[in-house]
Design a protein around this motif. Structure first.
Motif, short mmCIF file in Angstrom:
data_model
loop_
_atom_site.label_atom_id
_atom_site.label_comp_id
_atom_site.label_asym_id
_atom_site.label_seq_id
_atom_site.Cartn_x
_atom_site.Cartn_y
_atom_site.Cartn_z
N LEU A 1 5.93 -23.90 0.49
CA LEU A 1 6.69 -22.82 -0.17
C LEU A 1 6.79 -21.60 0.74
CD1 LEU A 1 5.46 -23.15 -3.86
CD2 LEU A 1 7.78 -23.52 -3.01
N LYS A 2 5.72 -21.31 1.47
CA LYS A 2 5.78 -20.16 2.38
C LYS A 2 6.85 -20.39 3.44
CE LYS A 2 1.24 -18.17 1.75
NZ LYS A 2 -0.01 -17.70 2.30
N GLU A 3 6.90 -21.64 3.89
CA GLU A 3 7.93 -22.01 4.87
C GLU A 3 9.32 -21.83 4.24
OE1 GLU A 3 6.57 -23.60 7.79
OE2 GLU A 3 8.56 -23.48 8.71
N SER A 4 9.46 -22.29 3.00
CA SER A 4 10.76 -22.20 2.32
C SER A 4 11.21 -20.76 2.13
CB SER A 4 10.72 -22.85 0.94
OG SER A 4 10.10 -24.07 0.98
N VAL A 5 10.27 -19.89 1.83
CA VAL A 5 10.66 -18.48 1.62
C VAL A 5 10.61 -17.69 2.93
CG1 VAL A 5 9.90 -18.51 -0.79
CG2 VAL A 5 8.32 -17.70 0.95
N GLU A 6 10.41 -18.42 4.01
CA GLU A 6 10.36 -17.84 5.37
C GLU A 6 9.34 -16.71 5.47
OE1 GLU A 6 14.48 -16.96 5.91
OE2 GLU A 6 14.98 -19.03 6.36
N TYR A 7 8.24 -16.87 4.79
CA TYR A 7 7.11 -15.91 4.85
C TYR A 7 7.54 -14.50 4.43
CZ TYR A 7 5.21 -19.90 7.20
OH TYR A 7 4.80 -21.17 7.48
N ARG A 8 8.62 -14.46 3.65
CA ARG A 8 9.22 -13.17 3.25
C ARG A 8 8.54 -12.59 2.01
NH1 ARG A 8 12.84 -12.34 -0.61
NH2 ARG A 8 12.80 -14.57 -1.06
N VAL A 9 8.05 -13.47 1.11
CA VAL A 9 7.47 -12.99 -0.16
C VAL A 9 6.12 -13.66 -0.39
CG1 VAL A 9 9.77 -12.64 -1.19
CG2 VAL A 9 8.57 -14.79 -1.60
N GLY B 1 -4.63 -9.70 8.98
CA GLY B 1 -4.51 -10.78 8.01
C GLY B 1 -3.64 -10.48 6.81
N SER B 2 -2.88 -9.39 6.81
CA SER B 2 -2.09 -9.11 5.62
C SER B 2 -0.84 -9.97 5.61
CB SER B 2 -1.72 -7.63 5.55
OG SER B 2 -0.86 -7.32 6.60
N GLY B 3 -0.26 -10.14 4.42
CA GLY B 3 0.97 -10.91 4.30
C GLY B 3 2.00 -10.06 3.61
N PRO B 4 3.12 -10.66 3.19
CA PRO B 4 4.12 -9.87 2.47
C PRO B 4 3.56 -9.40 1.14
CG PRO B 4 4.66 -12.21 2.44
CD PRO B 4 3.47 -12.07 3.32
N VAL B 5 3.90 -8.19 0.74
CA VAL B 5 3.44 -7.67 -0.54
C VAL B 5 4.61 -7.12 -1.34
CG1 VAL B 5 1.07 -7.09 0.14
CG2 VAL B 5 2.90 -5.41 0.45
N VAL B 6 4.43 -7.09 -2.65
CA VAL B 6 5.41 -6.45 -3.53
C VAL B 6 4.74 -5.19 -4.06
CG1 VAL B 6 6.76 -6.69 -5.65
CG2 VAL B 6 6.32 -8.70 -4.24
N ALA B 7 5.42 -4.06 -3.93
CA ALA B 7 4.86 -2.80 -4.45
C ALA B 7 5.37 -2.59 -5.87
CB ALA B 7 5.28 -1.64 -3.56
N MET B 8 4.44 -2.38 -6.80
CA MET B 8 4.83 -2.11 -8.19
C MET B 8 4.34 -0.70 -8.56
SD MET B 8 4.04 -5.70 -10.16
CE MET B 8 2.28 -5.41 -10.37
N ASP B 9 5.04 -0.05 -9.48
CA ASP B 9 4.66 1.31 -9.84
C ASP B 9 3.45 1.37 -10.76
OD1 ASP B 9 6.62 2.29 -8.28
OD2 ASP B 9 7.95 2.97 -9.89
N MET B 10 3.04 0.25 -11.29
CA MET B 10 1.88 0.24 -12.19
C MET B 10 1.22 -1.14 -12.13
SD MET B 10 4.06 0.37 -15.75
CE MET B 10 4.95 1.83 -15.23
N PRO B 11 -0.04 -1.25 -12.52
CA PRO B 11 -0.74 -2.54 -12.39
C PRO B 11 -0.45 -3.49 -13.56
CG PRO B 11 -2.26 -0.88 -13.19
CD PRO B 11 -0.94 -0.17 -12.99
N ILE B 12 0.85 -3.69 -13.81
CA ILE B 12 1.26 -4.53 -14.94
C ILE B 12 2.32 -5.50 -14.45
CG2 ILE B 12 2.50 -4.54 -17.16
CD1 ILE B 12 1.44 -1.69 -17.64
N MET B 13 2.22 -6.77 -14.85
CA MET B 13 3.36 -7.68 -14.63
C MET B 13 3.59 -8.49 -15.90
SD MET B 13 2.22 -11.02 -12.48
CE MET B 13 2.13 -10.35 -10.85
#
Ligand code: SF4
Ligand code: SF4
Length: 517
Positions: free
Chosen positions: A310-318, A171-183
Motif C-alpha cells: 500500500l505504501k508503494e501504491s500511494v507512492e509514500y505520499r500518505v 525516521g519520520s514518514g508522511p503525516v496528516v496535520a489535524m486541528d484537534m486530536p479527533i478523527m
C-alpha cells in the motif's frame, strides 16, 4: 383466546410472540392530537397506523422518538413499559427475550450500535488532575494552548536550527496535520446513507480532521473531501481503486472492529442499491460479504507485505495505518503491527458501534478501550516503539471528558463515531441493521435518507467537536499543559476512583489520594 383446533402450527405458535411485550409504547394525548397522521407517516418501523379515524399503536416501537419529535402538537410521549414478567436475577428479561426470539427464528440474533450490557464505564471511574500553586494553570483565552495533532510516523530524533526550525529528522514518514486530536471512525456508505456520510466528510473538512471512509469505498461525489478522508482497505476490498488510493489523505487496513472482533461484515442485498453497487463495485442487490480474515494475511509478515504494497501504491505520499479490535492480546498485536511498518494504529474498544453484528459477539467479546489504550501505550514504550507511531483509540468516546482521559491513557487521537451520529439525530435505538432508520442515518431508502439534510448534519457535527476541542483546551489549561502532546500517556494526571483497584494497576493509574512521583 386459544387458536381453533384446526389452526396451523404457525397460528398455534403465535401465542409465544405475545409472551414478551414491546419494551416501548407511544402514549398519545387524545385531547391534544390534531389527527394530522404525521406520526403514522414518520414511523418508518410501521408501529403506528390510522384506523377508525384515529392513530393506533400496532406494535414494534423501538423508541426512535421520531414521531414525538415531528408531532406538531407535541402530544406523543414514548413510555417504557414494564414487562410484567416474573422477576429473576439470572433469567433476566433480556435473557428470556433472546431465548424466545431464537426459538422463533432459529437464527443468530443481530443487533447494532455499541453493546448495551451494563459493563461499568471505566472512563467514569477516572478523575482528572488540576494545577495548583506549584504548577500554575494556563488561561486558554489569553495564552496559546495547542491542540494540533499529527497522524503518521514520528521521528525519534529531531535536529533544530538556531532559530528553532527542524533541519533534520530521523525516521519520520508522511503525516496528516489535524486541528484537534479527533478523527471520525469508519462509517461506511451502505451502513449509513449518502447524506450521513456527506455530513461527516463536510464536518471533517470544516474541523480540519480526518474521517474514515468505511469499507464501502468512496462515492465519486466525495472525492472533493479526499484531503480529509482516511481510506479503509478491508477484507472485502470494496471500492479500493487506484484513484481511491491516490486521492485519500491516509490509508488504513481494517483488521478488526471493536463491536465484532474476529468477525467480517455483511451488507444485505436489499441495501445494495444503485448507489451502493456503483461505489462498492458489486452487482446490484447482492449481499456484500467481507471475509472474517484478510485472505492474504495470516501473520505479521503478511501484514508487513500488505503495508509495504500500500505504501508503494500511494507512492509514500500518505501514512498507512492498521485498525485492530481491542482483544486480550492487544498489546502484543499492536507491537507486531508497528514492527510491520504501520504509521498509525487504531484500537477499537468493545463498546464500539456497528451497523450490524451478531449480538453474541457485540455483547461478549473484546476489551474496554480504556484498558486497551493503556496497555498498548505501555508496551510500545517498553519496547522503544511508541514514538514511531500515532495511536488512535475509540469505541465509546462519548464526551470531551472521555477524549481527554483516553489521551492521558496513551492515545494521540480519539476516534469517534456514535457521538457524531447522535448529533445528527440518532437515538441509539439499536435498529440500524434493519435499514429503517427514521432519522435518515442508517438506511438507504430514499424517502428516509431525504430526512437528513447534509448541511444541517455537517453543521451540528462541526459544532459538537469544536465544543469538545474548546473543552480540551479548558482542561489542559487547568492542568497547566500547553500542548496536547504533553497530555498523551500522561497517566499521572489521572486517578482511579472505581471499585476494582486491579483495573487501575493494569492501566498504570494511581488510586485517588495517591500523590505524584
Ligand atoms: S416513530 Fe419511533 S418512537 Fe414513534 S412509534 Fe415509531 S418506532 Fe416508536
Ligand atoms: S442510526 Fe437510526 S436506526 Fe441506528 S440507532 Fe440511530 S436512530 Fe436507530
Amino acid at each position: 383466546m386459544n387458536a381453533p383446533a384446526h389452526a396451523s402450527l404457525d397460528d398455534k405458535e403465535r401465542v409465544f410472540d405475545r409472551i414478551i411485550p414491546d419494551k416501548f409504547r407511544p402514549i398519545i394525548d387524545r385531547n391534544a392530537c390534531l389527527n394530522c397522521k404525521r406520526c403514522v407517516k414518520e414511523c418508518s418501523f410501521g408501529a403506528l397506523e390510522w384506523k377508525d379515524d384515529r392513530v393506533v399503536y400496532k406494535g414494534g416501537c423501538v423508541a426512535c422518538q421520531r414521531c414525538s419529535a415531528m408531532c406538531p402538537a407535541r402530544c406523543i410521549e414514548i413510555a417504557t413499559v414494564p414487562s410484567g414478567l416474573p422477576p429473576h436475577a439470572s433469567y433476566t428479561e433480556r435473557v428470556r427475550q433472546g431465548i424466545n426470539a431464537q426459538a422463533s427464528s432459529g437464527g443468530v440474533l443481530l443487533c447494532s450500535c455499541g453493546t448495551d450490557m451494563p459493563y461499568g464505564m471505566i472512563f467514569d471511574d477516572l478523575i482528572l488532575d488540576a494545577a495548583q500553586v506549584t504548577n500554575p494553570s494556563i488561561d486558554p483565552l489569553r495564552e496559546q494552548v495547542e491542540t494540533r495533532t499529527y497522524v503518521g510516523r514520528r521521528s525519534s530524533r529531531v535536529m533544530l536550527s538556531g532559530d528553532g526550525y527542524v533541519t533534520e529528522s530521523d525516521g519520520s514518514g508522511p503525516v496528516v496535520a489535524m486541528d484537534m486530536p479527533i478523527m471520525f471512525g469508519h462509517i461506511s456508505l451502505g451502513a449509513v446513507s449518502y447524506n450521513c456520510q456527506r455530513s461527516l466528510f463536510q464536518a471533517a473538512k470544516d474541523l480540519n480532521i480526518l474521517a474514515g471512509s468505511g469499507e464501502g469505498g468512496l462515492h465519486a461525489d466525495f472525492l472533493q473531501f479526499a484531503d480529509h478522508i482516511n481510506g479503509e482497505v478491508a477484507s472485502g476490498r470494496f471500492g479500493v481503486t487506484p484513484e481511491y488510493l491516490r486521492r485519500t489523505a491516509a490509508v488504513e487496513i481494517k483488521v478488526g472492529q471493536g463491536a465484532k472482533p474476529g468477525h467480517g461484515g455483511h451488507l444485505p442485498g436489499e441495501k445494495v442499491s444503485d448507489l451502493i453497487s456503483q461505489t462498492r463495485m458489486i452487482p446490484l442487490g447482492t449481499d456484500a460479504l467481507s471475509p472474517y480474515p484478510h485472505h492474504d494475511i495470516y501473520s505479521i509478515e503478511d501484514l508487513q507485505q500488505l503495508i509495504a504494497a500500500l505504501k508503494e501504491s500511494v507512492e509514500y505520499r500518505v501514512p498507512v495505518g492498521v485498525k485492530i479490535a481491542a482483544v486480550h492480546n492487544v498489546a502484543a498485536i499492536a507491537s507486531g503491527v508497528v514492527r510491520a511498518g504501520a504509521d498509525f494504529i487504531t484500537i477499537d474498544g468493545f463498546r464500539g458501534g456497528t451497523g450490524s453484528t451478531p449480538r453474541v459477539i457485540r455483547d461478549h467479546a473484546g476489551l474496554p478501550i480504556e484498558v486497551a489504550t493503556a496497555v498498548v501505550d505501555k508496551r510500545l514504550n517498553e519496547e522503544g516503539l511508541r514514538n514511531r507511531v500515532t495511536v488512535c483509540a475509540g469505541g465509546s468516546i462519548r464526551s470531551a471528558a472521555d477524549m481527554i482521559k483516553v489521551i492521558a491513557l496513551g492515545a494521540d487521537v480519539a476516534m469517534v463515531c456514535t457521538s457524531a451520529l447522535i448529533a445528527m439525530g440518532c437515538q441509539v435505538c439499536q435498529s440500524c441493521h434493519r435499514g429503517l432508520c427514521a432519522w435518515g442515518i442508517a438506511t438507504q431508502r430514499p424517502e428516509l435518507t431525504s430526512r437528513l439534510d447534509p448541511e444541517i448534519g455537517a453543521r451540528r457535527v462541526t459544532r459538537l467537536f469544536h465544543a469538545w476541542n474548546e473543552e480540551l483546551k479548558e482542561v489542559m489549561g487547568a492542568m497547566g499543559i500547553d500542548a496536547v502532546e504533553s497530555l498523551v500517556g500522561n497517566r499521572d494526571r489521572l486517578r482511579y476512583f472505581g471499585p476494582n483497584q486491579k483495573i487501575a494497576e493494569v492501566m498504570g493509574v494511581k488510586h485517588v489520594g495517591e500523590g505524584w512521583g
